[in-house]
Design an enzyme around this catalytic site. Structure first.
Site, PDB file in Angstrom:
ATOM      1  N   ARG A  48       0.809  -1.222   0.000  1.00  0.00           N
ATOM      2  CA  ARG A  48       0.000   0.000   0.000  1.00  0.00           C
ATOM      3  C   ARG A  48       0.841   1.269   0.000  1.00  0.00           C
ATOM      4  NH1 ARG A  48      -2.223  -3.774  -0.988  1.00  0.00           N
ATOM      5  NH2 ARG A  48      -4.177  -4.633  -0.191  1.00  0.00           N
ATOM      6  N   SER A  60     -10.814   0.767   3.398  1.00  0.00           N
ATOM      7  CA  SER A  60     -10.132   0.362   4.638  1.00  0.00           C
ATOM      8  C   SER A  60      -9.451   1.578   5.252  1.00  0.00           C
ATOM      9  CB  SER A  60      -9.099  -0.724   4.345  1.00  0.00           C
ATOM     10  OG  SER A  60      -9.735  -1.891   3.877  1.00  0.00           O
ATOM     11  N   GLU A  85      -4.769   4.451   6.346  1.00  0.00           N
ATOM     12  CA  GLU A  85      -4.592   4.260   4.915  1.00  0.00           C
ATOM     13  C   GLU A  85      -4.952   5.520   4.121  1.00  0.00           C
ATOM     14  OE1 GLU A  85      -5.875   1.075   1.464  1.00  0.00           O
ATOM     15  OE2 GLU A  85      -5.535   0.411   3.518  1.00  0.00           O
TER      16      GLU A  85
END
Length: 364
Positions: free
Chosen positions: A172, A249, A355
């Protein structure tokens, strides 16, 4: 502003809540919709020359904007277009402008019988954000198919091409994440043209498809299975379903170095008991990945856990998604995020990391 592209759509006081999947965020002082890569470059360059704060906005799916909005110029990346080139027997290169809707692109590749992106179906946002975040789901990451990106380098004023290897793609993340140095203009992906998916490596997806892991299936079957799984978790955008009014998320799965793993696991066992299986996955050399959703639930935050008088809540389908129930503020959302983060830390000594990108707001 110094020299905006001719015909550019420039407005003031535009509420950014209309451009984020959370439906949150105050107004932009100046808002520019850039419909071509050249307009994106010109708008960014002009803003930099003026010394005005800049926010480059894509699909708003990984963004939390403060209630006071953004006191500067927002450039909406809206350049469209794509092309396919044959590169080798059985392989093609797909070039896509940054302003294209990601899932529309994925659907197009599936319809054309091209494999590689189908497990990334249903992810909201624009193409330009996918390499920045190294978007991934169901056993596939953008890093596995990305060839290169064209970007505008703000400090040098140059348009550059970086290969996937030069982007430092990780879990990520990339060298572009957390910096405003560059703006992605387009991306290139290498896909296969045999009508079959990438190997199905994610256990849940393989089970849904009724195949063994590493099997390949028709791309359309993989896409439909992924969309069904995502819908079941509230992860496919739906204007009438508040469980999808989220940034996806909110926390990444924590990566724990192996030299500290035993102590972390011991603390978790002390809290949940020795008979509970703790989800744990390899995370590269010398590290393991834990499940953020599992930790959140075991720390006492069930699906649907509400905050701020019910104006925000964890999704009733997936504990990793923090949702706006319709009349929330960004402050409400961040208060819930703080409660969850601190609760997991208190219960297990594990730090959860955000995130989404925070703009003009913070998690104290």
């Amino acid at each position: 502003m110094t020299s905006l592209p001719l015909g550019a759509d420039v407005r003031t006081g535009v509420p950014l809540s209309g451009y984020t999947t959370l439906r949150l965020g105050g107004p932009a002082a100046r808002f520019v919709a850039a419909g071509t890569a050249a307009e994106v470059v010109d708008a960014v360059r002009a803003t930099d020359q003026d010394g005005d704060p800049l926010l480059v906005l894509g699909g708003g799916s990984n963004l939390v904007v403060g209630d006071l909005g953004f006191d500067g110029t927002v450039v909406l990346v809206a350049n469209r277009g794509s092309k396919i080139d044959c590169t080798a027997p059985g392989r093609v290169q797909l070039t896509v402008e940054a302003g294209e809707d990601w899932d529309t692109v994925v659907a197009g590749t599936v319809e054309a019988g091209l494999g590689g992106l189908e497990c990334l179906s249903g992810i909201p946002g624009l193409v330009g954000a996918t390499p920045v975040q190294n978007v991934g789901a169901y056993g596939v990451e953008v890093a596995q198919v990305l060839v290169s990106v064209d970007l505008y380098d703000r400090p040098t004023g140059e348009i550059r091409t970086l290969t996937a290897a030069e982007l430092g793609l990780g879990y990520r993340t990339s060298v572009l994440k957390g910096t405003d140095r560059a703006v992605v203009l387009r991306a290139r992906f290498e896909l296969v043209d045999d009508g079959l998916s990438a190997p199905i490596r994610y256990t849940e997806l393989a089970r849904a498809l009724g195949v063994r892991q590493d099997a390949r299936v028709p791309v359309a079957a993989a896409r439909e299975a992924v969309l069904d799984l995502r819908r079941g978790k509230g992860m496919v955008l739906d204007a009438v379903d508040h469980d999808t009014w989220s940034a996806g998320s909110f926390f990444t799965n924590p990566i724990v170095p192996d030299d500290g793993l035993d102590a972390v696991l011991a603390r978790i066992v002390a809290a949940v008991g020795p008979d509970v299986t703790i989800p744990r996955y390899p995370a590269g050399l010398g590290a393991s990945k834990l499940s953020a959703a599992w930790l959140i639930e075991r720390a006492g935050f069930a699906k649907g856990h509400a905050g701020a008088g019910g104006r925000v809540a964890l999704s009733s389908k997936h504990t990793l998604a923090l949702t706006n129930r319709g009349d929330a503020t960004t402050a409400d959302l961040l208060a819930l995020a703080l409660e969850v983060r601190d609760g997991v830390r208190a219960a297990f000594g594990v730090d959860l990391h955000l995130e989404p990108v925070l703009v003009n707001c913070s998690l104290s």
